[in-house]
Scaffold this active site. Structure first.
Site, short mmCIF file in Angstrom:
data_model
loop_
_atom_site.label_atom_id
_atom_site.label_comp_id
_atom_site.label_asym_id
_atom_site.label_seq_id
_atom_site.Cartn_x
_atom_site.Cartn_y
_atom_site.Cartn_z
N CYS A 40 16.42 36.68 44.58
CA CYS A 40 14.99 36.39 44.39
C CYS A 40 14.39 35.81 45.67
O CYS A 40 15.08 35.29 46.53
CB CYS A 40 14.83 35.43 43.22
SG CYS A 40 13.14 34.87 42.94
N HIS A 41 13.07 35.88 45.75
CA HIS A 41 12.38 35.41 46.94
C HIS A 41 12.62 33.93 47.23
O HIS A 41 12.65 33.51 48.38
CB HIS A 41 10.89 35.70 46.82
CG HIS A 41 10.18 35.58 48.13
ND1 HIS A 41 9.59 34.42 48.55
CD2 HIS A 41 10.03 36.46 49.15
CE1 HIS A 41 9.09 34.61 49.76
NE2 HIS A 41 9.34 35.82 50.14
N THR A 42 12.80 33.13 46.19
CA THR A 42 13.01 31.69 46.40
C THR A 42 14.33 31.40 47.13
O THR A 42 14.43 30.44 47.88
CB THR A 42 12.96 30.94 45.05
OG1 THR A 42 11.83 31.42 44.33
CG2 THR A 42 12.82 29.45 45.25
N HIS A 62 19.83 31.87 41.72
CA HIS A 62 19.28 31.26 40.50
C HIS A 62 18.89 32.29 39.43
O HIS A 62 18.24 31.94 38.46
CB HIS A 62 18.08 30.38 40.85
CG HIS A 62 16.91 31.13 41.42
ND1 HIS A 62 16.90 31.61 42.70
CD2 HIS A 62 15.75 31.53 40.87
CE1 HIS A 62 15.77 32.24 42.92
NE2 HIS A 62 15.05 32.23 41.83
N GLU A 63 19.30 33.55 39.64
CA GLU A 63 18.92 34.57 38.65
C GLU A 63 20.17 35.10 37.97
O GLU A 63 20.45 36.29 37.99
CB GLU A 63 18.13 35.69 39.34
CG GLU A 63 16.90 36.09 38.57
CD GLU A 63 16.05 37.14 39.28
OE1 GLU A 63 14.86 36.86 39.48
OE2 GLU A 63 16.55 38.23 39.60
N CYS A 92 15.01 20.91 27.20
CA CYS A 92 15.87 19.97 26.47
C CYS A 92 15.39 19.80 25.03
O CYS A 92 16.17 19.43 24.16
CB CYS A 92 15.92 18.62 27.19
SG CYS A 92 14.48 17.56 26.92
N CYS A 95 12.35 15.72 25.57
CA CYS A 95 11.54 14.90 26.48
C CYS A 95 10.06 14.99 26.08
O CYS A 95 9.67 15.83 25.28
CB CYS A 95 11.74 15.33 27.94
SG CYS A 95 10.92 16.88 28.38
N CYS A 98 8.65 18.52 26.64
CA CYS A 98 9.14 19.52 25.68
C CYS A 98 8.52 19.29 24.31
O CYS A 98 8.10 20.23 23.64
CB CYS A 98 10.66 19.46 25.58
SG CYS A 98 11.52 20.24 26.96
N CYS A 106 10.16 20.75 31.74
CA CYS A 106 11.04 19.77 31.10
C CYS A 106 11.41 18.69 32.12
O CYS A 106 11.68 18.98 33.28
CB CYS A 106 12.30 20.48 30.61
SG CYS A 106 13.57 19.42 29.95
N ARG A 110 15.22 16.81 35.87
CA ARG A 110 14.41 17.19 37.02
C ARG A 110 14.79 16.47 38.32
O ARG A 110 14.93 17.09 39.37
CB ARG A 110 12.94 16.89 36.67
CG ARG A 110 11.96 17.61 37.53
CD ARG A 110 10.55 17.45 36.96
NE ARG A 110 9.57 17.99 37.86
CZ ARG A 110 9.34 19.28 38.02
NH1 ARG A 110 10.03 20.15 37.32
NH2 ARG A 110 8.44 19.70 38.88
N CYS A 169 14.56 34.73 36.20
CA CYS A 169 13.44 34.26 37.04
C CYS A 169 12.31 35.29 37.08
O CYS A 169 11.37 35.22 36.31
CB CYS A 169 13.92 33.91 38.45
SG CYS A 169 12.59 33.30 39.51
N ARG A 364 14.24 44.96 42.92
CA ARG A 364 15.22 43.91 42.75
C ARG A 364 16.63 44.37 43.10
O ARG A 364 17.05 45.44 42.68
CB ARG A 364 15.20 43.47 41.27
CG ARG A 364 15.62 42.05 41.00
CD ARG A 364 15.14 41.03 41.98
NE ARG A 364 14.67 39.80 41.39
CZ ARG A 364 13.68 39.08 41.92
NH1 ARG A 364 13.07 39.46 43.01
NH2 ARG A 364 13.32 37.93 41.38
ZN LIG Z 1 13.31 33.24 41.53
ZN LIG Z 2 12.63 18.50 28.04
#
Ligand SMILES: [Zn+2]
Ligand SMILES: [Zn+2]
Length: 370
Positions: A40-42, A62-63, A92, A95, A98, A106, A110, A169, A364
């Site tokens: 992914c681009h991130t 992350h994908e 979660c 919180c 959420c 969430c 974090r 993602c 992709r």
């Molecule tokens: Zn991404």
């Molecule tokens: Zn949460």
């Protein structure tokens, strides 16, 4: 346990695939054997060094999608053998955010996630005793990853992990942006700026919601052709001298689209997405991620005359709730994820995934693990 993973050793340098150690899951954590992961681009944004909050050494990715191998103490919702999609955006359920139902942001993990650690403040990845940090709480350019239970979405086992990993993602960002963040109404007009992974996801989301007109803007004729296959009714090829906003206003009886989506991450395009939204009630949803510190200028008259602007990280999707629903829609044939996957790579070819993205070759690339 030993595993192979792609490590960011320095900004702007190719990732180095190597053997690392991964520790067993602790309380509330889950060990996942990664089967597939989109590029992914991130990942590229962090690798390049353009992200001021980036760090190294760390394992990018992350994908991901995989199978639960082992669960730590206190894990109740997952067991070995479950199929999961990794979530950089956890859910979660407990919180204040959420519970509000108003946001998917969430708060549970974090702070430590941003520091490259698991919730207890330590990483599970190391190299000869030297800690290696996690990335986006996921680190899925690796054969295994340890993640908090709240950051894994349990999905139908019959779904091909290589196909559905892109729901971790990009694809979900577009789909959820249209379906759950903007809640596109039937028979409405939509305009999508950018026909990459996120924009095409938004096109599919608009179509599933029953939009009557979906106008797509992109600079690439190939991508616009693809957008048509996914449901675009009109396309505008952007470029020098092309006023996409004026064309969209023309196509919509002089008012603008009921819903607009920005999926490029460019602030200049975000401005166009605001202006192309209909006077009175047009809703502009920003899905692209701009560089840190960049500013979006909006003429207040566009707001005072009724346009609304919103944004949604991960398209506003609540990962554990919405991602399994999207997997089911894929299995029902309502979402063609396979058409988005243009290249299949091995972990050793991870840097090629970045090259393909920079060349805008395909939509992709997916890394398939053995
Ligand atoms: Zn991404
Ligand atoms: Zn949460």
């Amino acid at each position: 346990m030993k595993m192979r993973a792609a490590v960011l050793e320095a900004f702007g340098k190719p990732l180095v695939v190597q053997e690392l150690d991964i520790a067993p899951p602790r309380e509330g954590e889950v060990l996942v054997k990664v089967h597939a992961c989109g590029v992914c681009h991130t990942d590229l944004y962090t690798q390049s060094g353009a992200d001021p909050s980036g760090y190294f050494p760390c394992v990018l990715g992350h994908e991901g999608a995989g199978v639960v191998e082992e669960v730590g103490a206190g894990v109740t919702s997952l067991k070995p053998g479950d199929h999961v999609i990794t979530l950089f955006s956890p859910e979660c359920g407990g919180c204040i955010h959420c519970k509000s139902g108003k946001t998917n942001i969430c708060l549970k993990i974090r702070e430590q996630q941003g520091k490259g650690c698991l919730p207890d403040g330590t990483p599970r990845i190391s190299r000869n005793g030297e800690p290696i940090r996690h990335f986006m709480g996921t680190s899925t350019f690796a054969e295994y990853t340890v993640m908090p239970e709240v950051a894994l979405a349990k999905i139908d086992k019959s779904a091909n992990l290589e196909s559905v990993c892109i729901l971790a993602c990009g694809a979900t960002t577009g789909l959820a942006g249209a379906m759950w963040k903007a809640e596109v109404a039937p028979d409405s007009t939509c305009a999508v700026f950018g026909a990459g992974m996120v924009g095409l996801g938004a096109v599919v989301g608009c179509k599933l919601q029953g939009a009557s007109r979906i106008i797509v803007v992109d600079m690439s004729a190939d991508r616009l052709e693809m957008a048509k296959q996914y449901g675009a009714t009109d396309v505008i090829q952007a470029g020098p001298g092309v006023d996409a906003v004026a064309q969209i206003v023309d196509m919509t009886d002089g008012f603008g689209a009921d819903y607009t989506f920005e999926a490029t991450g460019l602030v200049s395009v975000m401005g166009q997405a605001v202006e192309a939204a209909r006077m009175g009630w047009g809703l502009c949803t920003i899905l692209g991620v701009a560089g840190k510190g960049e500013k979006l200028e909006i003429i207040p008259r566009f707001l005072i005359t009724g346009r609304k602007v919103q944004g949604g990280s991960f398209g506003g999707a609540k990962g554990r709730t919405h991602v399994p629903q999207l997997v089911d829609m894929y299995l029902e044939g309502k979402i063609d994820l396979d058409g988005f996957i243009s290249h299949r790579l091995t972990l050793d070819e991870v840097n090629k995934g970045f090259d393909l993205m920079e060349a805008q070759d395909g939509i992709r690339s997916v890394i398939k693990f053995d």
